[in-house]
Design a protein around this motif. Structure first.
Motif, PDB file in Angstrom:
ATOM      1  N   ALA A  17       0.829  -1.203   0.000  1.00 23.72           N
ATOM      2  CA  ALA A  17       0.000   0.000   0.000  1.00 23.72           C
ATOM      3  C   ALA A  17       0.869   1.261   0.000  1.00 23.72           C
ATOM      4  O   ALA A  17       0.564   2.237  -0.702  1.00 23.72           O
ATOM      5  CB  ALA A  17      -0.922  -0.003   1.221  1.00 23.72           C
ATOM      6  N   SER A  52      -1.716   3.880  -1.461  1.00 21.84           N
ATOM      7  CA  SER A  52      -3.117   3.465  -1.338  1.00 21.84           C
ATOM      8  C   SER A  52      -3.440   3.015   0.083  1.00 21.84           C
ATOM      9  O   SER A  52      -2.572   2.959   0.945  1.00 21.84           O
ATOM     10  CB  SER A  52      -3.428   2.350  -2.340  1.00 21.84           C
ATOM     11  OG  SER A  52      -2.533   1.264  -2.171  1.00 21.84           O
ATOM     12  N   VAL A  79      -5.400  -0.015   2.571  1.00 21.18           N
ATOM     13  CA  VAL A  79      -5.808  -1.420   2.566  1.00 21.18           C
ATOM     14  C   VAL A  79      -6.662  -1.707   3.787  1.00 21.18           C
ATOM     15  O   VAL A  79      -6.550  -1.039   4.815  1.00 21.18           O
ATOM     16  CB  VAL A  79      -4.600  -2.386   2.562  1.00 21.18           C
ATOM     17  CG1 VAL A  79      -3.867  -2.348   1.246  1.00 21.18           C
ATOM     18  CG2 VAL A  79      -3.658  -2.089   3.718  1.00 21.18           C
ATOM     19  N   THR A  94      -8.455  -2.838  -1.330  1.00 16.15           N
ATOM     20  CA  THR A  94      -7.607  -1.665  -1.498  1.00 16.15           C
ATOM     21  C   THR A  94      -8.191  -0.721  -2.536  1.00 16.15           C
ATOM     22  O   THR A  94      -8.915  -1.155  -3.437  1.00 16.15           O
ATOM     23  CB  THR A  94      -6.183  -2.079  -1.913  1.00 16.15           C
ATOM     24  OG1 THR A  94      -5.378  -0.907  -2.094  1.00 16.15           O
ATOM     25  CG2 THR A  94      -6.188  -2.869  -3.219  1.00 16.15           C
ATOM     26  N   LEU A 111      -4.356  -8.709  -2.530  1.00 20.24           N
ATOM     27  CA  LEU A 111      -4.929  -7.361  -2.506  1.00 20.24           C
ATOM     28  C   LEU A 111      -5.901  -7.234  -3.675  1.00 20.24           C
ATOM     29  O   LEU A 111      -5.530  -7.488  -4.831  1.00 20.24           O
ATOM     30  CB  LEU A 111      -3.842  -6.289  -2.633  1.00 20.24           C
ATOM     31  CG  LEU A 111      -3.224  -5.767  -1.335  1.00 20.24           C
ATOM     32  CD1 LEU A 111      -2.469  -6.876  -0.619  1.00 20.24           C
ATOM     33  CD2 LEU A 111      -2.299  -4.590  -1.607  1.00 20.24           C
TER      34      LEU A 111
END
Length: 209
Positions: free
Chosen positions: A84, A89, A91, A116, A132
């Protein structure tokens, strides 16, 4: 940037050791030391020399060492968080992993699933998988929080075990977590909302009954 007195690999190892064994890294974690090409080259050298372990493309760790078993696998959460950070990003634990994290199950799943807002990616670590999955905002509620884990655990077990989630979460969530849950419950599917509100309004010590 790197100095003339300390090499890029040495600076990377210094930072890796400072985080302690078990830490998981991507090249982006070291871009304050040097440019991407130099960091990539240094990580490759460190992995070849055995100072760091290459887990997958662009993913490394400084493994914990068991006296009999040797290098241990990294924690799935640490792998997910590293990925991430690489993409900037968020998660959120999901599926059976969320139920386990909340204490609804003692069985640790072989596949750890995370939602995510970044790209999807799967990392295979021996017999374990870190998965993910890109999710839309409506499915990614309070990402990275205990409240978010409650939502995902409830989604995983379904309405039939909503009461179990309520009892466990009411006891485990802090006042701050419950406040987050209360403010985000409206984003959850309609069938979840009553349970989430009940958890959010529960007094310390949980729900009786």
């Amino acid at each position: 940037m790197s100095t003339t007195t300390t090499s890029v690999p040495d600076q990377i190892m210094k930072r890796a050791r400072a985080n302690g064994r078990g830490g998981v890294f991507t090249p982006s974690d070291f871009l304050r030391i040097a440019g991407r090409a130099a960091v990539d080259q240094a990580l490759s050298r460190l992995a070849k020399s055995g100072k760091l372990r290459r887990l997958a493309r662009g993913l490394y760790d400084l493994p914990k060492i068991h006296p009999k078993l040797g290098p241990l696998a990294p924690a799935p959460d640490d792998v997910a968080q590293a990925l991430a950070r690489e993409t900037g990003s968020q998660v959120q634990i999901a599926g059976a992993r969320a139920a386990n994290a909340l204490g609804l199950s003692t069985q640790v799943p072989a596949k750890s699933t995370y939602l995510t807002d970044g790209p999807s990616r799967r990392v295979v670590l021996g017999k374990r998988v870190v998965d993910l999955r890109h999710a839309s905002p409506k499915h990614l509620i309070a990402p990275g929080s205990v409240a978010g884990t409650v939502v995902q655990a409830l989604r995983h077990v379904g309405p039939v075990r909503a009461a179990d989630v309520m009892h466990v979460a009411a006891q485990r969530l802090s006042a701050s977590d419950k406040k987050t849950l209360a403010s985000t419950a409206i984003q959850a599917p309609a069938w979840m909302r009553a349970t989430l509100v009940s958890i959010a309004n529960a007094a310390p010590g949980g729900i009786n009954g």
